[in-house]
Design a protein around this motif. Structure first.
Motif, PDB file in Angstrom:
ATOM      1  N   ASN A 161       2.620  30.569 -37.778  1.00  0.00           N
ATOM      2  CA  ASN A 161       3.369  29.279 -38.443  1.00  0.00           C
ATOM      3  C   ASN A 161       4.848  29.645 -38.628  1.00  0.00           C
ATOM      4  N   LEU A 162       5.163  31.183 -39.042  1.00  0.00           N
ATOM      5  CA  LEU A 162       6.392  31.620 -39.224  1.00  0.00           C
ATOM      6  C   LEU A 162       7.272  31.543 -37.942  1.00  0.00           C
ATOM      7  N   VAL A 163       6.670  31.669 -36.758  1.00  0.00           N
ATOM      8  CA  VAL A 163       7.124  31.966 -35.400  1.00  0.00           C
ATOM      9  C   VAL A 163       7.748  30.582 -35.187  1.00  0.00           C
ATOM     10  N   LYS A 164       6.796  29.335 -35.526  1.00  0.00           N
ATOM     11  CA  LYS A 164       6.951  28.096 -35.255  1.00  0.00           C
ATOM     12  C   LYS A 164       8.318  27.466 -35.874  1.00  0.00           C
ATOM     13  N   ARG A 165       8.506  28.057 -37.337  1.00  0.00           N
ATOM     14  CA  ARG A 165       9.529  27.625 -38.081  1.00  0.00           C
ATOM     15  C   ARG A 165      10.864  28.442 -37.438  1.00  0.00           C
ATOM     16  N   VAL A 166      10.805  29.549 -37.257  1.00  0.00           N
ATOM     17  CA  VAL A 166      11.891  30.261 -36.771  1.00  0.00           C
ATOM     18  C   VAL A 166      12.369  29.610 -35.452  1.00  0.00           C
ATOM     19  N   VAL A 167      11.383  29.498 -34.362  1.00  0.00           N
ATOM     20  CA  VAL A 167      11.720  28.939 -33.127  1.00  0.00           C
ATOM     21  C   VAL A 167      12.367  27.291 -33.196  1.00  0.00           C
ATOM     22  N   GLU A 168      11.813  26.689 -34.132  1.00  0.00           N
ATOM     23  CA  GLU A 168      12.565  25.132 -34.260  1.00  0.00           C
ATOM     24  C   GLU A 168      14.009  25.358 -34.635  1.00  0.00           C
ATOM     25  N   ARG A 169      14.521  26.391 -35.204  1.00  0.00           N
ATOM     26  CA  ARG A 169      15.680  26.317 -35.749  1.00  0.00           C
ATOM     27  C   ARG A 169      16.681  27.113 -34.597  1.00  0.00           C
ATOM     28  N   LEU A 170      16.265  27.816 -33.856  1.00  0.00           N
ATOM     29  CA  LEU A 170      17.227  28.295 -32.625  1.00  0.00           C
ATOM     30  C   LEU A 170      17.919  27.576 -31.947  1.00  0.00           C
TER      31      LEU A 170
END
Length: 116
Positions: free
Chosen positions: A84-93
Motif C-alpha cells: 500500500n505504501l508503494v501505491k501511495r508513493v507511485v501515485e504521486r511521482l
C-alpha cells in the motif's frame, strides 16, 4: 563533518577476515581500507557467524558477513514490505512530486507506515 557513508563490499569483508585471522591491527586495517576505524571494530561483532551445531566453525567470515548484511538490508526495505505504501508513493511521482515532498506530505498526513 565526515565523508559519505558507503557499505563494505565483499572484497573489503574478506580482507577484514584475513587480517583478523592474521591478528592484524585494526588501525592498520582502517588505514588501508579507508572506512572509519569504528566500522572495522563493529563489523566482526555485527556479522559474526554462529551455529550451535558447529561451534568450532564460529567466527567472522567475509562471505557469511556479506550475506548477513544483505539479508538485514533487504528486511528493512519498506517499499517491499508494504504494498500500500508503494501505491501511495507511485501515485504521486507522475505528478512531479520529489521523494522529499512525498515523505514530508506523509509526515503531515500522519501516514503509517511512511517513507523517510
Amino acid at each position: 563533518m565526515g565523508s559519505g557513508y558507503t557499505q563494505l563490499s565483499i572484497t573489503e569483508r574478506r580482507r577484514i577476515e584475513r587480517w583478523r585471522h592474521a591478528k592484524g591491527a585494526v588501525d592498520e586495517m582502517a588505514r588501508v581500507l579507508k572506512p572509519c576505524r569504528s566500522t572495522i571494530f563493529r563489523e566482526p561483532r555485527r556479522n559474526q557467524f554462529r551455529d550451535e551445531s558447529m561451534s568450532k566453525c564460529d567466527g567472522y567470515f567475509g562471505a557469511a558477513a556479506q550475506m548477513m548484511a544483505s539479508d538485514r538490508h533487504a528486511r528493512q526495505r519498506k517499499l517491499i514490505k508494504y504494498p500500500n505504501l508503494v501505491k501511495r508513493v507511485v501515485e504521486r511521482l507522475p505528478n512531479g512530486w520529489t521523494p522529499e515532498q512525498i515523505s514530508n506530505r506523509m509526515i503531515h498526513e500522519r501516514a503509517v507506515p511512511r517513507v523517510r
